[in-house]
Each structure stands twice: as C-alpha cells, then as structure tokens.
Design a protein around this motif. Structure first.
Motif, PDB file in Angstrom:
ATOM      1  N   THR A  82       0.848  -1.190   0.000  1.00 39.78           N
ATOM      2  CA  THR A  82       0.000   0.000   0.000  1.00 39.78           C
ATOM      3  C   THR A  82       0.888   1.246   0.000  1.00 39.78           C
ATOM      4  O   THR A  82       1.745   1.402   0.882  1.00 39.78           O
ATOM      5  CB  THR A  82      -0.904   0.015   1.246  1.00 39.78           C
ATOM      6  OG1 THR A  82      -1.669  -1.184   1.268  1.00 39.78           O
ATOM      7  CG2 THR A  82      -1.850   1.215   1.234  1.00 39.78           C
ATOM      8  N   VAL A 101      -4.565   6.645  -0.183  1.00 41.49           N
ATOM      9  CA  VAL A 101      -3.847   5.558  -0.843  1.00 41.49           C
ATOM     10  C   VAL A 101      -3.786   5.876  -2.329  1.00 41.49           C
ATOM     11  O   VAL A 101      -4.816   6.108  -2.972  1.00 41.49           O
ATOM     12  CB  VAL A 101      -4.556   4.203  -0.618  1.00 41.49           C
ATOM     13  CG1 VAL A 101      -3.803   3.088  -1.345  1.00 41.49           C
ATOM     14  CG2 VAL A 101      -4.673   3.895   0.859  1.00 41.49           C
ATOM     15  N   GLN A 150      -1.808   0.586  -4.932  1.00 48.40           N
ATOM     16  CA  GLN A 150      -2.112  -0.613  -4.149  1.00 48.40           C
ATOM     17  C   GLN A 150      -1.817  -1.842  -4.984  1.00 48.40           C
ATOM     18  O   GLN A 150      -2.255  -1.954  -6.131  1.00 48.40           O
ATOM     19  CB  GLN A 150      -3.596  -0.593  -3.743  1.00 48.40           C
ATOM     20  CG  GLN A 150      -4.069  -1.825  -3.005  1.00 48.40           C
ATOM     21  CD  GLN A 150      -3.786  -1.790  -1.508  1.00 48.40           C
ATOM     22  OE1 GLN A 150      -3.346  -0.756  -0.968  1.00 48.40           O
ATOM     23  NE2 GLN A 150      -4.006  -2.903  -0.841  1.00 48.40           N
ATOM     24  N   PHE A 183      -8.915   2.765  -5.027  1.00 50.24           N
ATOM     25  CA  PHE A 183      -7.483   2.823  -5.261  1.00 50.24           C
ATOM     26  C   PHE A 183      -7.265   3.323  -6.685  1.00 50.24           C
ATOM     27  O   PHE A 183      -7.647   2.649  -7.641  1.00 50.24           O
ATOM     28  CB  PHE A 183      -6.842   1.431  -5.111  1.00 50.24           C
ATOM     29  CG  PHE A 183      -6.962   0.840  -3.731  1.00 50.24           C
ATOM     30  CD1 PHE A 183      -6.680   1.594  -2.590  1.00 50.24           C
ATOM     31  CD2 PHE A 183      -7.332  -0.492  -3.562  1.00 50.24           C
ATOM     32  CE1 PHE A 183      -6.776   1.033  -1.318  1.00 50.24           C
ATOM     33  CE2 PHE A 183      -7.428  -1.059  -2.297  1.00 50.24           C
ATOM     34  CZ  PHE A 183      -7.161  -0.295  -1.177  1.00 50.24           C
ATOM     35  N   GLN A 215      -4.703  -4.742   6.670  1.00 45.36           N
ATOM     36  CA  GLN A 215      -3.712  -3.852   6.061  1.00 45.36           C
ATOM     37  C   GLN A 215      -4.125  -2.389   6.257  1.00 45.36           C
ATOM     38  O   GLN A 215      -3.320  -1.556   6.666  1.00 45.36           O
ATOM     39  CB  GLN A 215      -3.586  -4.192   4.563  1.00 45.36           C
ATOM     40  CG  GLN A 215      -2.693  -3.244   3.766  1.00 45.36           C
ATOM     41  CD  GLN A 215      -1.205  -3.570   3.919  1.00 45.36           C
ATOM     42  OE1 GLN A 215      -0.824  -4.355   4.784  1.00 45.36           O
ATOM     43  NE2 GLN A 215      -0.378  -2.969   3.091  1.00 45.36           N
ATOM     44  N   MET A 216      -5.386  -2.078   5.991  1.00 42.96           N
ATOM     45  CA  MET A 216      -5.848  -0.697   6.131  1.00 42.96           C
ATOM     46  C   MET A 216      -5.698  -0.241   7.583  1.00 42.96           C
ATOM     47  O   MET A 216      -5.336   0.899   7.863  1.00 42.96           O
ATOM     48  CB  MET A 216      -7.311  -0.567   5.689  1.00 42.96           C
ATOM     49  CG  MET A 216      -7.545  -0.814   4.222  1.00 42.96           C
ATOM     50  SD  MET A 216      -6.445   0.122   3.124  1.00 42.96           S
ATOM     51  CE  MET A 216      -7.361   1.629   2.936  1.00 42.96           C
ATOM     52  N   ASN A 232     -10.668   6.862   2.265  1.00 43.55           N
ATOM     53  CA  ASN A 232     -10.245   6.057   1.127  1.00 43.55           C
ATOM     54  C   ASN A 232     -11.300   5.106   0.573  1.00 43.55           C
ATOM     55  O   ASN A 232     -11.036   4.382  -0.380  1.00 43.55           O
ATOM     56  CB  ASN A 232      -9.004   5.239   1.501  1.00 43.55           C
ATOM     57  CG  ASN A 232      -7.765   6.117   1.598  1.00 43.55           C
ATOM     58  OD1 ASN A 232      -7.250   6.591   0.590  1.00 43.55           O
ATOM     59  ND2 ASN A 232      -7.322   6.376   2.825  1.00 43.55           N
TER      60      ASN A 232
END
Ligand code: FES
Ligand code: FES
Lengths: 819, 163
Positions: free
Chosen positions: A300, A308, A311, A343, A378-379, A397
């Motif tokens: 990311t 972001v 990605q 993204f 992950q976020m 995002n």
C-alpha cells in the motif's frame, strides 16, 4: 419508493411449520423401495499414480450389487473447468479422491466390500503448500491441464500448477508508488476451512430400464446438476431429472455438482435400483469440498494527505486437487481485489494454484472473507502506522458514488454506501468518540463488499398460476437452503397483487422436469433474481386478470385496480372477485371468457460485460455490489489468550429490507460463522502426507451457543438498487465477510498484537503476547502504534524497478530483495 | 443378536425386534419411519438426533435401541402439529429461529428437556444446555430468544393449570 405493506415486514417463514414439526423431508428422509447403499473407495495418498484397481474380491461380498471405477466412466466434470473425472483413472490428487464405489443391499455390506477393493498406487511427490506449488519446476498436479475444456473467462497456464490467473491493472501503479510518502507491505494467510452444513452431502440416483435417470439430491442448483450430469454422461437433458428436497444448509458447499455423478454411475450399473451415496461427517470434511486457502501479500502506497495512491495485491489461492468451481473464486477475488476502497492505481494478481489437498470450492462469501482478512487488517495497520484513526482513514479512502473500483467501474448513487455503514458502526460502538481505554479491552472495525460472481447470462425464472380456489402457486427453482427465499418470493407476490400471505403457496422443491429454469442458488443472487422474476410475473398476471375483469365489469382496463382479492372498477366501485376470474369468467348467460390465469417470468442480469483479458478493466463486470461494515468490541484474557467478544455491530446497505426477521437471521448467522472461521476453524492437512488431522466435529470445532458474541446488533442502510426488486440487493454471504478482520483489528486495539494467519486461536494470542512482553523487556521500540510488524519505508528503487514487470512472482521476488 | 423391545414412542406402544448394535436414531428413522430426528454426524457431536428418553435429552445416535425396553421416548413428531403447536414451536416461528431446519428438531427437544427441569433458565444456563446442539445457520441468537419466549408462555400455562 411507495409504501409497502408486506415487503418490509417480519412475516414468518412459509416453510416454518413443516420445519418445526419435523415434517420437512430432507434427502436422507426419503425412502425408496429396494434402495442400495453406497460406499466410496478413496485415495489414502495425496498424490499417486493409480496402476491398477481390482474389484473381484469386493464383488464376492454377499449383497454387493454394483461397482464402478474410473475406467468404466472416463468422463470429465466440473462447472467452469472440466478437470475432474468421476473416479480417478490414472492418478489421485488428494487424500479422499474417489477411486471406486460400491453399492450393496446394506451399508454394512458396502463397507465390507470397500475394504476388499485393491488399488495399486505409485506415490508421487505431493504439493502441500501453495507457495511450493507455484515454483518453477514444481511437480505438476495436472500434467494434462492444456487438454481440459475451460470456460472462456478462466485462464489456466498449462505446464504449471496455475489453474487460473486474473490480472488487474489500473492506472500507473509503478509511477504512483514512486511518488508515495509511505509504503507498507504485509502478508496474510487463511487456511482451508469446511462449510460444515448440518446435513452432510447426500444423493440418491436411479436409472430405469428405459435409460431415464432420476436423482434426488441435497444440492443448491438442480439445473446445474442436471446440465453437468448430462454433459458428463452424454445424455439428453430430457432423460435426466433432478429433484431437490429440503436442504439442510449449503453455504456454497452444495453449489455446482458433488456426489451426484458417483450416485448416477453406480445406478447405471444396477438398473432399476435406487442408489444412495451419503457422505459421512468425516468425508464431509475432506472429501467433499472446502474453502480455498489464501496467501495474500499487499503493498500500500500512501501520499502525504493519507490517501492511498498505489495498491498492489498478490493473492495465491490453494485450490486443492481440482479447480472446477474454485477457479471462479480466484476470478471473483481478482476483480474485487481492492475490497471496499477506491485505489486510483492498482496492480492485482489473483492466482489459483493446484495442490494435493482437499478441493476448493464456493463458500459463503466466495473468496471475499479471505481477501478482506488481508485488506482490512492492512488498512488498519496503515492507519495506525500513520497515526490516524482507522475509521477516519477508511472514510478517506473508501468507495462511493463517483469513485471507481479496481476494474475502473464508476460507481453511482444507487451502488450503495459503505461510508454510511462505517459511520453507523462508529456511532453505535463509539469507535472514534471513545473514553478512556481499559487494559486488554479493544474495539475494531472492518468493511466488506461483494458482488455476485456468476456468468453474465445467469438466469432465474418462475412459473405462477392460480388454483381454482384463487390460491396463487409460485414455482421456483432457487433453493431455500435456509435463507428464506420462498418466504421472500411470496412476500413480493403478496405485495404486487395485494394478496394476503395465506393465499400464496411457494412450490419450493424443484423437479427439473416440471420446474422453471434457474441457474444456481449462489452469489446472494436469489432475492434479487427470483424477486425480480416474481414481480415481472405479477405484472403479467395482473394484465390477464384485468383483461377479463374489464369485460366482466364493462369498464376499460385503465379504470381497474386489484385489491382485496377483487378486480375493482375505480369509478363505479363495482367489482368481480378473483375467484370468479382465475380459471375463466362465466357470464350469467353461461358463456365463458378467459381461462386459467398463469404465467412464467424470468430475470437475467442486464448489460454485464466481459473483463479486459489483460487488465480486467470493465465498466460493468458485475450486476451489483453490497457494501457493509462490522465493528467488534472484545476483551482478551492475558492468562489464556481467549477472546471474549462483547459486542458485534453490523451494518449493510441492502437497498431494501424485505423481511426484518429473516435478514437478522442472515446477519447473526453470518457473524457467528465469521467468528468460527475467525477464531477457531481450520482444516488441518498434514504437511507431510496430506492427510486430514481433524476431520470430525470433535476435532474441528464450530461455534456453539456458548461461543456467540454477548451482544449482536444489526443495522441496515437502504439505498435502493435500481434494478433490484423494490430496491433490494443481496446480503446472504456478506454477513460473514468482515468478521475475522474486525476481530483481529479489535485485538490489536486491545493489546497491540497482530495475528496475520487466520484463525486467531488462543494459542496464537498467548504466543504473540509473550513475544510482545519479551520485546518490551528488551527495550525494543514497541510504542503501541509501531508494534505492528508492518514494514514502513520510503519507496525504494527496487520497488520502482520491478513493479512494472509482468511477473506473477513479483511481490515475492521483491520481498526477497527487501530482506 | 436380536432383542425384542417394548417401548412407548410419543405415547404409542411399539414392539419390535432390533439388532444389538442398532441405535435409537436408526430405530426411529429406519424402523418407525419417524424422520424428524436427524443424523448430522452419527458420533454424538452435533445434536441433530436429540430426543427425549424418559424425559431426558439424549443423543439418538449414541443410545442403543436394545436398551429401550420398558422406556419412553419422545420425538418432535409427538410434540405438536398444525393448529396445535407446542409453545416452543410457535416461538421458533415467531422469532425466525429456523433457517434450514436441520438442527431444529434436536434443538427443540433439547430445550424442552431443559425447560421441564428448569422453567426459568438464565441465558448462560440456556446456552450451556444447548452447547451440544450445533446450528450452522442461525448464529443461535434467535433460537435463544425463542426459547426464552416459549419458557414464559409455558410458565404462564402451568400457572393457569395449577391455579
Ligand atoms: S447425529 Fe447424533 S450427535 Fe450428530
Ligand atoms: S437452522 Fe440450519 S442448522 Fe440450524
């Protein structure tokens, strides 16, 4: 949207009475005269050549009536890719692969005979790890991969173990990553798990002396079973009838085709005798189908404003020995690879890999829980690393109107609102506006999105007809596997025709000879597809009723309305009861007009397009998206590592709540199934011999009443879906997608540890806590926010160099260099 | 070895010859064609085969038919029917506590045994009593709510009866 009377209310299930009285008949409850019982001989090897199968001794067991082996039936099956034969012919590919089957007068005789079947194997090196399987030069699970029939949208790579590879290329990933202020890379894993429907798979087949095949089976998709059986045995569709009695849960495991070909093969060897093939609970675990495992690596890239910009997603799917259905999970995970986020620049690879493990297939969520396990953690990690609130970061995002998905599809106002779901969960759980934090107590959130994964022409249809007493009968072939489809179908008809629920009977156990076509009961598509077909059918019924009513009342059609079981002339208030019209209207002088009122109607998704073969860019790859979010509040017991989930709050944008009681059931059921995969479930396959280590309900635990969250709360946003029936979109699968990630994120919030490998067992929690204490003692830098193992680093030159290369192993290669 | 047993099933006396290894579940399903109790595992782990033996909930798959001689068995088929449902059955409908329905007969019989012994269970007692009944569909919440609701109705009924 106009006010609804019945749609939107908690009417009880139309099949409830038969289920609470024990009257509902499931396949295993059916008695067939002179039925034979089958036993399947299965491979004890994960990978081996089959040199010989000898059945002569088995045939001598008294009561044995039929035996079938691979050489008798060298036919391929599989829904998207025909890579499997009914019985292994020259090679077995997982422990449990069927090699032969026997049918006998009693289950005991069949069992005894099965022990006497002699199979000569020559063991081959087995692929028991997906990362091994994709290495160049790895032993091939399917050397004949290039010879199989494959649907056009599935792209296997002959000469490798790759059974499907979907690439997503959006914008300029490489360029955007180079400009990012922060880059994060993490790897997450998900094991194979099993559906564990309470009713194991079971099929009964009979072939009569005229060659007609009849199959009673616990399946989600009678027409697909018929179609694939016909293809497999080269029979005309008119000679195969598939009947689906009440089904005791499916969750995707009964989609496509399963035990049916084995039952039919045996039945062909014992003409006239019904043959019953029933999976034992142990076979259910390893020999039917499982959910695929996943190894996911994400990169990311975030700009200075916490957006972001780039990605990368690299998904390696453990498809097991055959890819028949699972290859489409790989595909769906590909075109949904970015989850609920916008993204701008994307590099995605979703790769299915054959291994010598149980066969992967559809499972509630179709790949989405697995990828969300990675994406949503992950976020969360990125948010913590950047020291912004995870809710804020998500809102900044996430997808929404005017944003584009990873395939470049522009979302509209009617596409649903994940931001509203996030905000609702935040409001209820007070994620942002929290007070002082208690030790070992935490809160976390995760989002979810899913679209139906189905062919662009997947159709549903219904037949609707009035009985003489003006009871409306609706024939559907979507299967009520518990989700409440039959009730929902009746609600739509009741709404459209102003009939009370009691005046409607849904004929919900289809027989393919008589029932309307339906592609499959999967993909959370039935409320939407069958619902639309019912509404369309009602329009036509109304037209027919008005045509006759107009003549009976001497009024133009434009003056008529349908209300209270009457056709009414709005001007004169004169009316004619439906009962007088539904099988033909007779005038006082005896002459008759009209006739039995009946219709059929269908639904096919509108305007779906194929993905671009190299980039997957596409303006409308799927029919609809359903977004949602779940929040978790939990405490961790630092002594045992156990989690206590105190609250679980779910919110989904479902377009329209059709039945609050049923949707709550879908939501709570999905949450608890999500808790199961999240904290306790894993099908353990021995890394040496490929044998299942926990193929029983004793060793493979699923949630009991004691394991559910203390409090579950469900909320719904209703942004109408333009092509949904009264605005509704699918929800069945979505409810289990974000749960494990939300738990993982709450765990981090509670005590600063991250578990990357599902499930979050107490052992893993304890180990991570100890590790954290050790590091704290040694004075390592473990401030809460930096405790995550995410690698934070500026975009290295290596990143830029390799990102543009078209190479599936890209992320792995790069991780190697970064070390 | 075969045994002759006389057993009351849902109030009806049944006399049958059974094999020494035949289970109560098979006796009900295969011999008497009472298919309400289900076979989800046949090894005592799922609870879909729960029936009452002399008022106590037992796993039909773990109990031998040969041991039934002189005893009383109650199954879902003896509980209620259309127009005359047991409060548990009505509450399961009202609370949407049924999805695929495969676990339902077992869950209903287990809760019946509990409520007969403990008419006012706490949430924890209820969950503990149900821990041997797996349901993969509902997430249990609506089942628990239904049972508590039925318990209330049953308490009111028995009060009326004793009054
Ligand atoms: S069938 Fe008896 S407990 Fe599962
Ligand atoms: S309702 Fe399906 S298992 Fe309980």
């Amino acid at each position: 949207m106009s006010q609804t009377k019945i749609v939107g209310t908690s009417v009880p299930r139309v099949d409830g009475l038969e289920k609470v009285t024990g009257a509902a008949l499931y396949t295993g409850d059916l008695k067939f005269p002179r039925m034979l019982y089958a036993e399947v001989v299965r491979s004890p090897h994960a990978h081996a050549k089959v040199l010989a199968v000898r059945v002569d001794k088995a045939l001598k067991v008294p009561g044995v009536r039929a035996v079938a082996t691979g050489r008798d039936f060298p036919f391929h099956t599989g829904i998207y890719m025909r890579d499997q034969t009914i019985f292994a012919i020259d090679r077995v590919r997982f422990v449990g692969d069927p090699v032969a089957a026997l049918a006998a007068e009693t289950p005991e005789a069949a069992h005894e005979a099965a022990q006497l079947v002699e199979v000569d194997y020559e063991p081959l090196p087995a692929i028991l790890d997906v990362v091994e399987g994709i290495k160049p030069g790895a032993p091939l699970v399917h050397p004949d991969l290039g010879k199989y029939y494959v649907e056009s949208f599935i792209t296997p790579k002959p000469g490798t173990n790759i059974c499907n590879h979907l690439k997503v290329r959006k914008g300029d990933y490489e360029g955007a990553l180079a400009k990012c202020a922060h880059v994060f890379e993490n790897t997450f894993t998900v094991p194979q798990v099993q559906h564990v429907p309470m009713e194991p798979h079971i099929s009964v087949a009979r072939v009569d002396l005229s060659g007609k095949v009849e199959v009673h089976t616990s399946a989600q998709s009678p027409f697909t079973v018929r179609h694939l059986l016909c293809h497999c045995f080269n029979l005309p569709h008119g000679d195969v009838e598939v009947v689906v009695p009440t089904v005791g849960g499916g969750f995707g495991g009964k989609a496509g085709i399963n035990l049916e070909p084995i039952a039919v093969a045996l039945a062909m060897k014992a003409p006239g005798r019904p043959v019953r093939v029933a999976a034992t609970r142990a076979e259910e675990f390893y020999a039917t189908v499982v959910r695929q495992g996943l190894t996911a690596t994400l990169v990311t890239g975030v700009d200075k404003k916490n957006k972001v910009q780039a990605q990368k997603m690299y998904y390696l799917w453990d498809c097991g020995g055959y890819g028949g259905y699972g290859v489409n999970v790989v595909r769906a995970a590909g075109y949904t690879c970015g989850g609920a986020y916008h993204f701008p620049n994307v590099w995605g690879d979703s790769i299915g890999v054959y291994t010598n493990k149980p066969v992967g297939s559809a499972y509630r969520g179709f790949g989405m829980q697995e990828i969300h396990w990675a994406l949503e953690q992950q976020m969360d990690r990125v948010a913590h690393e950047l020291r912004i609130d995870p809710v804020e970061f998500r809102l900044l995002n996430c997808l929404g109107p005017k944003k584009t998905t990873v395939t470049g599809q522009l979302l509209e106002k009617s596409s649903g609102r994940v931001d509203k779901c996030i905000e609702k969960v935040d409001e209820v759980l007070k994620l942002r506006a929290r007070g002082k934090k208690k030790p070992f107590h935490g809160k976390g959130i995760a989002c979810a999105v899913k679209a139906p994964a189905m062919p662009n022409n997947a159709a549903s249809s219904v037949i609707m007809k009035f009985a003489e007493d003006e009871m409306l009968e609706i024939l559907i072939s979507g299967i009520d596997i518990g989700q409440g489809l039959a009730t929902v179908a009746a609600q739509y008809a009741a709404e459209a025709l102003d009939l009370p629920m009691e005046r409607i009977r849904v004929r919900m156990r289809p027989r393919t000879d008589f029932s309307p076509y339906d592609w499959q009961t999967v993909a959370s598509r039935q409320t939407w597809a069958t619902g639309n077909a019912v509404l369309r059918g009602c329009e036509d019924l109304k037209r027919q009723l008005f045509e006759v009513g107009a003549q009976a009342l001497g009024a133009p059609v434009s003056r008529l309305e349908l209300k209270d079981r009457k056709v009414i002339d709005k001007k004169t208030k004169k009316s004619v009861p439906l009962a007088a019209i539904v099988v033909g209207y007779q005038f006082p002088d005896g002459h008759t007009i009209g006739g039995p009122v009946a219709t059929s109607a269908h639904h096919v998704p509108d305007g779906l397009l194929f993905l671009h073969p190299e980039t997957s860019q596409c303006s409308k790859p799927v029919a609809k998206w359903t977004f949602g979010a779940q929040g978790v509040e939990l405490t961790v017991d630092p002594e045992t590592g156990n989690l206590r989930i105190e609250r679980l709050v779910a919110c989904y944008d479902v377009g329209k709540v059709v039945n609050p009681g049923l949707i709550k059931g879908q939501t709570f059921g999905g949450i608890v199934q999500g808790v199961g995969t999240g904290v306790m479930e894993e099908l353990v396959i021995d890394g040496k011999d490929g044998r299942p280590r926990n193929a029983s309900l004793m060793d493979y635990k699923i949630p009991t009443a004691l394991d559910i969250p203390d409090k579950m709360e469900a909320f719904y946003v209703e942004t109408p879906q333009l092509d949904g029936p009264l605005g509704a979109r699918g929800i069945g699968e979505h409810t289990m997608i974000p749960t494990p990630a939300a738990i993982a994120n709450a765990l981090y919030d509670a005590c600063g540890i991250r578990i990357d490998s599902m499930p979050i067992t107490a052992e893993k929690v304890l180990k991570a806590l100890k590790e954290k204490q050790r590091r704290e003692k040694e004075g390592e830098d473990v401030q809460p926010a930096a405790a995550s193992v995410a690698k934070v680093r500026p975009p290295a030159r290596a990143t830029r160099r390799e990102a543009g290369r078209e190479r599936p192993g890209g992320v792995r290669a790069r991780r190697g260099r970064a070390k | 070895m075969r045994h002759t047993i006389t057993v009351r099933v849902n109030g009806v006396e049944e006399r049958h010859e059974v094999d020494a290894n035949q289970t109560l579940l098979s006796f009900l399903r295969d011999t008497l064609n009472l298919t309400g109790a289900k076979q989800g595992c046949n090894e005592g782990e799922c609870g879909s085969c729960m029936v009452l033996l002399d008022g106590k909930a037992v796993n039909g798959c773990l109990t031998l038919a040969a041991e039934l001689d002189g005893h009383e068995v109650a199954t879902i088929e003896g509980l209620g029917q259309a127009g005359a449902l047991h409060p548990l059955q009505s509450a399961f409908l009202k609370h949407h506590a049924v999805q695929c329905g495969f676990c339902t007969p077992g869950v209903v019989m287990t809760s019946l045994a509990l409520l007969q012994e403990n008419p006012k269970p706490t949430e924890l007692q209820l969950k503990t009593a149900l821990a041997g009944n797996l349901c993969r569909c509902t997430g249990y919440r609506q089942i628990l709510d239904a049972i508590q609701d039925a318990a209330k109705t049953m308490r009111a009924q028995s009060k009326r009866r004793t009054a």
